[in-house]
Motif scaffolding. Structure first.
Motif, PDB file in Angstrom:
ATOM      1  N   UNK A  88       0.819  -1.211   0.000  1.00  0.00           N
ATOM      2  CA  UNK A  88       0.000   0.000   0.000  1.00  0.00           C
ATOM      3  C   UNK A  88       0.855   1.265   0.000  1.00  0.00           C
ATOM      4  N   UNK A  89       2.095   1.191   0.464  1.00  0.00           N
ATOM      5  CA  UNK A  89       2.957   2.366   0.412  1.00  0.00           C
ATOM      6  C   UNK A  89       3.272   2.742  -1.035  1.00  0.00           C
ATOM      7  N   UNK A  90       3.404   1.741  -1.898  1.00  0.00           N
ATOM      8  CA  UNK A  90       3.702   1.995  -3.303  1.00  0.00           C
ATOM      9  C   UNK A  90       2.453   1.977  -4.182  1.00  0.00           C
ATOM     10  N   UNK A  91       1.283   2.040  -3.557  1.00  0.00           N
ATOM     11  CA  UNK A  91       0.026   2.053  -4.295  1.00  0.00           C
ATOM     12  C   UNK A  91      -0.481   3.498  -4.380  1.00  0.00           C
ATOM     13  N   UNK A  92      -0.546   4.040  -5.578  1.00  0.00           N
ATOM     14  CA  UNK A  92      -0.968   5.423  -5.767  1.00  0.00           C
ATOM     15  C   UNK A  92      -2.422   5.634  -5.350  1.00  0.00           C
ATOM     16  N   UNK A  93      -3.257   4.639  -5.551  1.00  0.00           N
ATOM     17  CA  UNK A  93      -4.658   4.771  -5.162  1.00  0.00           C
ATOM     18  C   UNK A  93      -4.807   4.919  -3.653  1.00  0.00           C
ATOM     19  N   UNK A  94      -3.974   4.209  -2.898  1.00  0.00           N
ATOM     20  CA  UNK A  94      -4.048   4.338  -1.442  1.00  0.00           C
ATOM     21  C   UNK A  94      -3.732   5.754  -1.004  1.00  0.00           C
ATOM     22  N   UNK A  95      -2.725   6.379  -1.584  1.00  0.00           N
ATOM     23  CA  UNK A  95      -2.350   7.724  -1.153  1.00  0.00           C
ATOM     24  C   UNK A  95      -3.400   8.755  -1.563  1.00  0.00           C
ATOM     25  N   UNK A  96      -4.117   8.499  -2.641  1.00  0.00           N
ATOM     26  CA  UNK A  96      -5.251   9.366  -2.970  1.00  0.00           C
ATOM     27  C   UNK A  96      -6.340   9.238  -1.914  1.00  0.00           C
ATOM     28  N   UNK A  97      -6.620   8.005  -1.511  1.00  0.00           N
ATOM     29  CA  UNK A  97      -7.606   7.766  -0.454  1.00  0.00           C
ATOM     30  C   UNK A  97      -7.129   8.376   0.862  1.00  0.00           C
ATOM     31  N   UNK A  98      -5.847   8.238   1.153  1.00  0.00           N
ATOM     32  CA  UNK A  98      -5.276   8.813   2.376  1.00  0.00           C
ATOM     33  C   UNK A  98      -5.431  10.337   2.372  1.00  0.00           C
ATOM     34  N   UNK A  99      -5.176  10.962   1.247  1.00  0.00           N
ATOM     35  CA  UNK A  99      -5.354  12.413   1.147  1.00  0.00           C
ATOM     36  C   UNK A  99      -6.797  12.830   1.344  1.00  0.00           C
ATOM     37  N   UNK A 100      -7.746  12.084   0.766  1.00  0.00           N
ATOM     38  CA  UNK A 100      -9.164  12.391   0.987  1.00  0.00           C
ATOM     39  C   UNK A 100      -9.532  12.291   2.458  1.00  0.00           C
ATOM     40  N   UNK A 101      -8.984  11.286   3.143  1.00  0.00           N
ATOM     41  CA  UNK A 101      -9.274  11.108   4.563  1.00  0.00           C
ATOM     42  C   UNK A 101      -8.744  12.278   5.379  1.00  0.00           C
ATOM     43  N   UNK A 102      -7.523  12.706   5.099  1.00  0.00           N
ATOM     44  CA  UNK A 102      -6.929  13.824   5.829  1.00  0.00           C
ATOM     45  C   UNK A 102      -7.727  15.110   5.598  1.00  0.00           C
ATOM     46  N   UNK A 103      -8.127  15.360   4.363  1.00  0.00           N
ATOM     47  CA  UNK A 103      -8.871  16.589   4.061  1.00  0.00           C
ATOM     48  C   UNK A 103     -10.232  16.583   4.753  1.00  0.00           C
ATOM     49  N   UNK A 104     -10.960  15.468   4.656  1.00  0.00           N
ATOM     50  CA  UNK A 104     -12.265  15.393   5.321  1.00  0.00           C
ATOM     51  C   UNK A 104     -12.121  15.481   6.835  1.00  0.00           C
ATOM     52  N   UNK A 105     -11.090  14.824   7.383  1.00  0.00           N
ATOM     53  CA  UNK A 105     -10.868  14.901   8.821  1.00  0.00           C
ATOM     54  C   UNK A 105     -10.545  16.309   9.284  1.00  0.00           C
ATOM     55  N   UNK A 106      -9.719  17.022   8.516  1.00  0.00           N
ATOM     56  CA  UNK A 106      -9.391  18.408   8.865  1.00  0.00           C
ATOM     57  C   UNK A 106     -10.617  19.316   8.791  1.00  0.00           C
ATOM     58  N   UNK A 107     -11.391  19.178   7.720  1.00  0.00           N
ATOM     59  CA  UNK A 107     -12.593  19.998   7.589  1.00  0.00           C
ATOM     60  C   UNK A 107     -13.581  19.724   8.720  1.00  0.00           C
ATOM     61  N   UNK A 108     -13.752  18.465   9.049  1.00  0.00           N
ATOM     62  CA  UNK A 108     -14.671  18.112  10.139  1.00  0.00           C
ATOM     63  C   UNK A 108     -14.186  18.657  11.467  1.00  0.00           C
ATOM     64  N   UNK A 109     -12.868  18.564  11.712  1.00  0.00           N
ATOM     65  CA  UNK A 109     -12.313  19.044  12.980  1.00  0.00           C
ATOM     66  C   UNK A 109     -12.387  20.562  13.083  1.00  0.00           C
ATOM     67  N   UNK A 110     -12.002  21.256  12.026  1.00  0.00           N
ATOM     68  CA  UNK A 110     -11.933  22.724  12.067  1.00  0.00           C
ATOM     69  C   UNK A 110     -13.320  23.346  12.133  1.00  0.00           C
ATOM     70  N   UNK A 111     -14.301  22.725  11.462  1.00  0.00           N
ATOM     71  CA  UNK A 111     -15.642  23.317  11.400  1.00  0.00           C
ATOM     72  C   UNK A 111     -16.546  22.783  12.506  1.00  0.00           C
ATOM     73  N   UNK A 112     -16.556  21.476  12.704  1.00  0.00           N
ATOM     74  CA  UNK A 112     -17.511  20.878  13.641  1.00  0.00           C
ATOM     75  C   UNK A 112     -17.075  20.979  15.095  1.00  0.00           C
ATOM     76  N   UNK A 113     -15.793  21.191  15.372  1.00  0.00           N
ATOM     77  CA  UNK A 113     -15.377  21.285  16.777  1.00  0.00           C
ATOM     78  C   UNK A 113     -15.755  22.615  17.434  1.00  0.00           C
ATOM     79  N   UNK A 114     -15.491  23.773  16.832  1.00  0.00           N
ATOM     80  CA  UNK A 114     -15.819  25.031  17.533  1.00  0.00           C
ATOM     81  C   UNK A 114     -17.306  25.380  17.533  1.00  0.00           C
ATOM     82  N   UNK A 115     -18.077  24.861  16.590  1.00  0.00           N
ATOM     83  CA  UNK A 115     -19.479  25.260  16.516  1.00  0.00           C
ATOM     84  C   UNK A 115     -20.293  24.869  17.756  1.00  0.00           C
ATOM     85  N   UNK A 116     -20.121  23.676  18.348  1.00  0.00           N
ATOM     86  CA  UNK A 116     -20.844  23.401  19.606  1.00  0.00           C
ATOM     87  C   UNK A 116     -20.497  24.379  20.723  1.00  0.00           C
ATOM     88  N   UNK A 117     -19.264  24.851  20.761  1.00  0.00           N
ATOM     89  CA  UNK A 117     -18.875  25.830  21.789  1.00  0.00           C
ATOM     90  C   UNK A 117     -19.630  27.133  21.568  1.00  0.00           C
TER      91      UNK A 117
END
Length: 325
Positions: A88-117
């Protein structure tokens, strides 16, 4: 007749003997269990749950280093070392999926964390108890909906003939195929997360706000602080430990982007932005029966989550003084 007075001894009298310190008897775990067995009995079911469904399955991680064949040994047939990690380290599709996960996780953390406060602070300022309860009920309701229902609502609203496109067409625009264009998926996913989780997330913050000492607000008012200054200098520092603990927990689940919702919303047309590690594991590890390959990716994801939790906890303890341990 002369009376003799005995000489007065100027030397201090010796202090009275002190009582010997009492010996502290240590209570063994058997004595504690025998004494408070009713309380310990409540722990049995949670402990069994974590043992059976959390810790025992960890043994299966060994197949990330062994070749697993259906019908063979549950722990793999032969040792292959880091072969699947190299795959999976040498699989280009995995790193595309990994990038999607990081972007969605960042957006969820940055937007959804402060709004309840923010919502908790706004609810705390309301003077009408009835209106406050109505707002809380409406904001809590989406949390109790099934993920399937939420995904169905999102798909219905964003369909070509759905409510959103009807509003767009009413203002003279053209209908947009939201769920067929990869650029729209992240906005739709994060918006649905905000709608579903923000109201429920205010519960802990509202409980934390009740622990802030009223004398601090009174002292701030005497010093001439307005409502915004009271919030910044009194309220936020008062709930800071709760904020940091929840932030650490959210960072720990940073890579675990919601599997159920993403799986229900995605389709092959939007895999370029909608495919995350959990859905990729489902297709490759379960549907394609590449269990060792999927175990290697899952172990890699878990290690990243562990490093993030430890790092966030250490930084919070050093900078703020509040941490999980």
């Amino acid at each position: 007749m002369v009376t003799t007075v005995p000489p007065i001894d100027d030397a201090p009298s010796s202090p009275p003997p002190r009582d010997e310190p009492r010996r502290r008897t240590r209570t063994t775990w058997r004595q504690a269990l025998r004494k408070d067995w009713r309380l310990y009995s409540f722990v049995v079911l949670p402990v069994l749950f974590f043992l059976i469904f959390k810790y025992v399955p960890m043994i299966g991680n060994v197949i990330a280093f062994r070749r697993f064949r259906p019908g063979g040994s549950p722990l793999g047939d032969e040792w292959v070392g880091f072969y699947y990690f190299d795959m999976f380290i040498h699989n280009q599709q995995f790193w595309q999926v990994f990038g999607n996960t990081v972007i969605l996780g960042l957006l969820t953390l940055v937007i959804c964390f402060p709004l309840p406060i923010v919502l908790a602070l706004m609810l705390n300022e309301l003077r009408s108890r009835r209106f406050k309860k109505i707002v809380q009920t409406i904001s809590y309701l989406p949390h109790f909906m099934s993920i399937v229902i939420v995904a169905g609502l999102v798909l219905q609203l964003t369909a070509v003939s759905g409510t959103v496109n009807q509003v767009v067409e009413a203002f003279g625009g053209d209908a947009i195929a939201f769920m067929q264009q990869p650029d729209w998926f992240r906005s739709i996913y994060v918006s649905s997360e905000v709608w579903q989780t923000v109201g429920w997330g205010t519960i802990l913050y509202l409980a934390a706000l009740t622990t802030v000492d009223d004398q601090l607000y009174e002292a701030a008012r005497i010093d001439g602080a307005n409502r915004w200054q009271q919030t910044w200098h009194v309220t936020l520092p008062g709930i800071r430990p709760t904020m940091m603990v929840l932030l650490i927990l959210n960072i720990g689940s940073f890579m675990a982007v919601g599997f159920e919702k993403v799986l229900l919303l995605q389709n092959p047309l939007i895999y370029s932005t909608a495919d995350v590690i959990s859905t990729y594991l489902y297709r490759v590890g379960i549907q394609s029966a590449q269990f060792s390959y999927g175990a290697a990716i899952g172990l890699f994801e878990a290690l990243i989550g562990l490093v993030l939790v430890l790092s966030a906890n250490y930084a919070s303890r050093r900078l703020v003084g509040a941490s999980l341990w």
